[in-house]
Write a protein that holds these residues in place. Sequence first.
Motif, PDB file in Angstrom:
ATOM      1  N   THR A 473       0.855  -1.181   0.000  1.00  0.00           N
ATOM      2  CA  THR A 473       0.000   0.000   0.000  1.00  0.00           C
ATOM      3  C   THR A 473       0.893   1.234   0.000  1.00  0.00           C
ATOM      4  O   THR A 473       2.098   1.119   0.131  1.00  0.00           O
ATOM      5  N   PHE A 474       0.295   2.377  -0.161  1.00  0.00           N
ATOM      6  CA  PHE A 474       1.133   3.563  -0.329  1.00  0.00           C
ATOM      7  C   PHE A 474       1.896   3.916   0.945  1.00  0.00           C
ATOM      8  O   PHE A 474       1.492   3.593   2.035  1.00  0.00           O
ATOM      9  N   PHE A 475       3.020   4.541   0.725  1.00  0.00           N
ATOM     10  CA  PHE A 475       3.865   4.946   1.842  1.00  0.00           C
ATOM     11  C   PHE A 475       3.511   6.364   2.244  1.00  0.00           C
ATOM     12  O   PHE A 475       3.634   7.289   1.462  1.00  0.00           O
ATOM     13  N   ALA A 476       3.036   6.542   3.453  1.00  0.00           N
ATOM     14  CA  ALA A 476       2.806   7.883   3.962  1.00  0.00           C
ATOM     15  C   ALA A 476       3.209   7.888   5.421  1.00  0.00           C
ATOM     16  O   ALA A 476       2.724   7.099   6.206  1.00  0.00           O
ATOM     17  N   LEU A 477       4.143   8.738   5.753  1.00  0.00           N
ATOM     18  CA  LEU A 477       4.634   8.782   7.123  1.00  0.00           C
ATOM     19  C   LEU A 477       4.655  10.231   7.567  1.00  0.00           C
ATOM     20  O   LEU A 477       5.222  11.087   6.885  1.00  0.00           O
ATOM     21  N   GLU A 478       4.024  10.501   8.681  1.00  0.00           N
ATOM     22  CA  GLU A 478       4.067  11.861   9.188  1.00  0.00           C
ATOM     23  C   GLU A 478       5.473  12.154   9.673  1.00  0.00           C
ATOM     24  O   GLU A 478       6.073  11.352  10.382  1.00  0.00           O
ATOM     25  N   MET A 479       6.030  13.294   9.233  1.00  0.00           N
ATOM     26  CA  MET A 479       7.405  13.608   9.629  1.00  0.00           C
ATOM     27  C   MET A 479       7.418  14.336  10.953  1.00  0.00           C
ATOM     28  O   MET A 479       6.847  15.409  11.078  1.00  0.00           O
TER      29      MET A 479
END
Lengths: 652, 49
Positions: A473-479
């Motif tokens: 699934t897509f990669f989304a990481l809060e920085m």
Amino acid sequence: MSMSCHDSSGEHVLHTNSQANPWINRIVLVGNPNCGKSTLFNLITGMSVHVGNWPGVTVDVKMAQWKVDGEIWEVVDLPGSYSLLGKNADEQVTSNFLLSQEYDVILNIVDSTSLERSLMLTLELLDLQKPMVVALNFVDELEKSGATIDADKLSEELGVPVVPISALKGINIDALKEALKNARLPKLIPFNRSLENLIATLQKRDNLGRFQALSSIASEQTDMDEIMGHLDGIHPQEHIAMERYRKAHQIAMGVMKKLPEKWKWSDMLDHVLLHPVVGIPTFVIILYLLFKVIFAVGQPLTDLVAGAISWISVVVTTHLPNGLMKDFIQNALFGGVGNVISFVPLVFVMFFTVGLLENSGYMARASLIMDRPLSRFGLSGKSFISLILGFGCNVPAILSTRAIDDPVERKIASMVIPLIPCNARLPVLTVLGSALFGPQALVAVLFCYALSVVFSLVLAFAFRNVAFKRMPTFFALEMPPYRMPSLKMTTKLAWFRTKDFLHKAFTVVLLATVVFWALLTFPLGADVSQSYVARTGTFLSRTVFKPLGFNWQMSSALLMGLAAKEAVLSSLGQLYKASGSALVSSLASSFSSSSGIAFMVFFVLYVPCIATMAALRKEVGPKWTVIQLVVQLVVAYLVSLGAYYLSYLLFV
Amino acid sequence: MYELGLLPGITVEVVKRTPLGGPIIVEFLTQRLALSLKEAHWIHVDVLS
Ligand SMILES: Nc1nc2c(ncn2[C@@H]2O[C@H](COP(=O)(O)OP(=O)(O)OP(=O)(O)O)[C@@H](O)[C@H]2O)c(=O)[nH]1
Ligand SMILES: [Mg+2]
């Protein structure tokens, strides 16, 4: 604050004097990931749950008591969530709790340095129509950045008490208590007319609460045509989110004096640490230093503890008469469990240093750097931390995969972690390496480490492409911004993870060492070479291990390694009746270089200890655990066979 | 994605690219999110068109 019981805007003041009439039994902490819920939870309850500068740290529900002016409030720490309609596992834990459990007040923790975004969840929580208080956390950082938020005005907008706090510095906690006692039902913040009409229709038709009506619209459970007619053809979940965003934006703009500049410092650091050229060597150097520090600090401590344990063992056992009891205490208790405990300092130092990197915000950057390389093997940057933790102890590493949101990736990561050589495998490799290569031992050890890393990636690739033919699934990481890691928090975090390791020493490992001790000791009176383990080892050495040239001592030691990897060393000692440098030389004389190399390779790759298997079973279920074990065993066998023939060609 | 606050119509600014063609970091709602290039590309087109 309004003292009337019912005012014109529809607000209800529940209780104004809670001392006389305690009404709070349970408070739930709800907020976005990484907003400081667990920090506040620890502060007010004196607990030490896991905290980290990384979203997705809390993965299940934690409860504890908060003693306030003679009352006891139960406080619940929930995983971070962006939306109650969210689909990931953590978010579902939170929304299930909020929708199905009993509680009296929602304490919504808001990261005041990203107010606008946080308000999206706040607005959603208001629709639950439960008494609520908003805590504006991170005021210390907000002030530093020069920004301010008008809490009174925000309170007016939302219709609930708003208290600026700092969970880290303990600022304004008394005010928070007072606000909680005065928590009240929020006022209703209406959506646009067509959505409100739709909600009203549904509420009446299906007899639903406001929140239930909204979620049935969002999840399209209701008649689609009807909804679309109302919403001008826009996807309902999107429509609702847009509405909330508009509102959140409007409120945030109205109450913020100046936008925070929390990224100023971070940007300067990122300029170097994420630089396309400089970023990579820095990353390698940081990892190198990480391991360097771990061994420079951890190893002497571990030696110290090991020395202390063997001293105690001598003191305790000298006065015991020779016999079964003495043997049990000496070999099963001190030799087995004592051995595991001597690794505690090393494991703790490892988790502490990794924790410093996590809390500083660097680990999030490291996972971005590693994302592309890992994606070639079916993992993403999010698995990076778990893999690194595996070098300390596989057990907490497997548990940490819960922070990975793609369920398939979570499974794959858990299943390859057992190939990462944990601290316990190091002393065994060192002794084997010295027996085989003398002063070149280090090279051999490093080679084994490299081999296991390579095969963990190969296995990840195979699992992704053969077993789970599904795209990630897509990669989304809060920085997170960079932060000075707090020593206290990092210590707590490291201790929390080390506890998994200790827990393993006193449960699974204790049980396994007792069982294996018995198998090594019985039948009574006979030599070790006649024990049950030795008989099995002999059988294995004459059958499956024959092509690899493992003798019965080596085969038996591998069996003992199932209890705990470090047990391979102590059982080799028992079987050869030698220890230290005497063991090294008896090993050197008892196997050929090819079978010795094959043994090192097999040892570093073969199935993990029982504690790791148990952790794996908990995370991926029995079926995948069995598959993993079989695959790993086959890989170890084949690679070791290859190493046997290759070294035969090279050295003979 | 909606839950993350990434909605059509909002302004998304690319603040940082990462080494090795890793995810890019975008800023919106005073918040930062790292997104893989594929995703980011998709969002970009969707927002600007
Ligand atoms: N400066 C400052 N830092 C804080 C404050 N509260 C929390 N932190 C830091 O923010 C980070 C995240 O804190 P956590 O308590 O783990 O956040 P959480 O909301 O429980 O996160 P999840 O469990 O991932 O949802 C940690 O590094 C904390 O030290 C605060 O008031 N001020
Ligand atoms: Mg937490």
